[in-house]
Write a protein that holds these residues in place. Structure first.
Motif, mmCIF file in Angstrom:
data_model
loop_
_atom_site.group_PDB
_atom_site.id
_atom_site.type_symbol
_atom_site.label_atom_id
_atom_site.label_comp_id
_atom_site.label_asym_id
_atom_site.label_seq_id
_atom_site.Cartn_x
_atom_site.Cartn_y
_atom_site.Cartn_z
ATOM 1 N N PRO E 46 -48.312 35.670 142.091
ATOM 2 C CA PRO E 46 -49.589 35.487 141.399
ATOM 3 C C PRO E 46 -50.217 34.157 141.821
ATOM 4 C CG PRO E 46 -47.746 35.316 139.858
ATOM 5 C CD PRO E 46 -47.164 35.701 141.182
ATOM 6 N N PRO E 47 -51.556 34.089 141.847
ATOM 7 C CA PRO E 47 -52.224 32.898 142.404
ATOM 8 C C PRO E 47 -51.949 31.598 141.645
ATOM 9 C CG PRO E 47 -53.830 34.460 141.493
ATOM 10 C CD PRO E 47 -52.505 35.152 141.476
ATOM 11 N N GLU E 48 -51.444 31.685 140.428
ATOM 12 C CA GLU E 48 -51.117 30.442 139.705
ATOM 13 C C GLU E 48 -49.714 29.948 140.062
ATOM 14 O OE1 GLU E 48 -51.644 33.360 138.300
ATOM 15 O OE2 GLU E 48 -50.254 33.762 136.663
ATOM 16 N N ASP E 49 -49.008 30.681 140.922
ATOM 17 C CA ASP E 49 -47.651 30.272 141.298
ATOM 18 C C ASP E 49 -47.570 29.777 142.744
ATOM 19 O OD1 ASP E 49 -46.893 30.970 138.791
ATOM 20 O OD2 ASP E 49 -45.804 32.788 139.332
ATOM 21 N N VAL E 50 -48.724 29.638 143.381
ATOM 22 C CA VAL E 50 -48.755 29.201 144.776
ATOM 23 C C VAL E 50 -49.685 28.010 144.919
ATOM 24 C CG1 VAL E 50 -49.253 29.862 147.152
ATOM 25 C CG2 VAL E 50 -48.459 31.592 145.522
ATOM 26 N N LYS F 16 -47.743 23.867 136.163
ATOM 27 C CA LYS F 16 -47.689 24.308 137.567
ATOM 28 C C LYS F 16 -48.666 23.499 138.421
ATOM 29 C CE LYS F 16 -46.479 29.026 136.270
ATOM 30 N NZ LYS F 16 -46.873 30.450 136.233
ATOM 31 N N ARG F 17 -49.853 23.297 137.844
ATOM 32 C CA ARG F 17 -50.890 22.529 138.558
ATOM 33 C C ARG F 17 -50.381 21.116 138.870
ATOM 34 N NH1 ARG F 17 -54.663 23.987 135.242
ATOM 35 N NH2 ARG F 17 -55.459 25.633 136.597
ATOM 36 N N GLU F 18 -49.772 20.498 137.877
ATOM 37 C CA GLU F 18 -49.276 19.134 138.049
ATOM 38 C C GLU F 18 -48.100 19.103 139.038
ATOM 39 O OE1 GLU F 18 -47.909 17.382 134.403
ATOM 40 O OE2 GLU F 18 -47.360 15.475 135.375
#
Lengths: 62, 62, 62, 62, 62, 62
Positions: E46-50, F16-18
């Protein structure tokens, strides 16, 4: 538990030491886990074993 | 199909033989699949390529 | 440090419990390391995400 | 982003070149992504590090 | 034995079918191995995991 | 090319972003590579899919 695998170019032992130290610190802070639970595995990749955009890195560098 | 990757310290071929045989048997029994479908990949890690708790294993052993 | 990744079909939690227990025991014995140092990561693979011989498992089973 | 890891027997650099070129092309076509976004990592496995059906490949070939 | 892991964006089952078929054919040809020995594992991300270049894909696409 | 895979517990998108931002920065600095070449793949592991010391994390936490 966190396990971090790093596929990278060939580097010196000193660089590995720094990479492991800093990656572990950052991960522990963000994940809010003790550093002792974090394992880092470094996998150096020779340039003939990596392709980017369909071209081996060893051909690119030439 | 089951694929089992083992990242471990450097071991003898005899140890690899035993590890593959026993890991395959246990996995086949628990997963209820024929052993012929199971692939085991061993990745020996030199101690300068592994960090636990932010410290390279080669520094720990000293 | 040993890290063991298992890519397998979808299984019950009870099977995971048994798999982790037995794989860890066997690995600890062969590698001559305390079980506390061993991490097992289970990755269940749905049959539409695995191909063997060029055919998805979900098509084989039909 | 696509990252493709290939665990295979030991092969020549020319084979690696061909493998990376063709795997990247096929992946780009199916995934409808530019080839430049695709990374291929080749991991050659010596026959004593692979077990199929509980037997090391180096024992099978004998 | 060859095992091929593909980390990619989320795709339809039809795409997976095509990807597995074509990747297996190409790999079998280059490695000179029967297709029946090749296992492909697809891991949709998923795009939030890359993250690419330090930015999550889900933030890039916005 | 560097590819970094992080197997961790389930975390928020903000984490995840951080994580991606900081891991990429550190890796780029140590490896002396532009951040744009670095890919990070996060794999959240549910506690029933991870065993440490032979025990599933979901049993440990009870």
């Amino acid at each position: 538990m966190p396990v971090i695998q790093i596929y990278c170019n060939e580097i010196t032992e000193e660089k590995k030491r720094e990479l492991v130290k800093r990656i572990t610190r950052v991960s522990g802070e963000v994940l809010e886990l003790p550093e002792s639970t974090i394992t880092v595995l470094i996998r150096e990749m020779p340039p003939e074993d990596v392709g980017v955009g369909g071209v081996l890195l060893c051909d690119r560098d030439q």
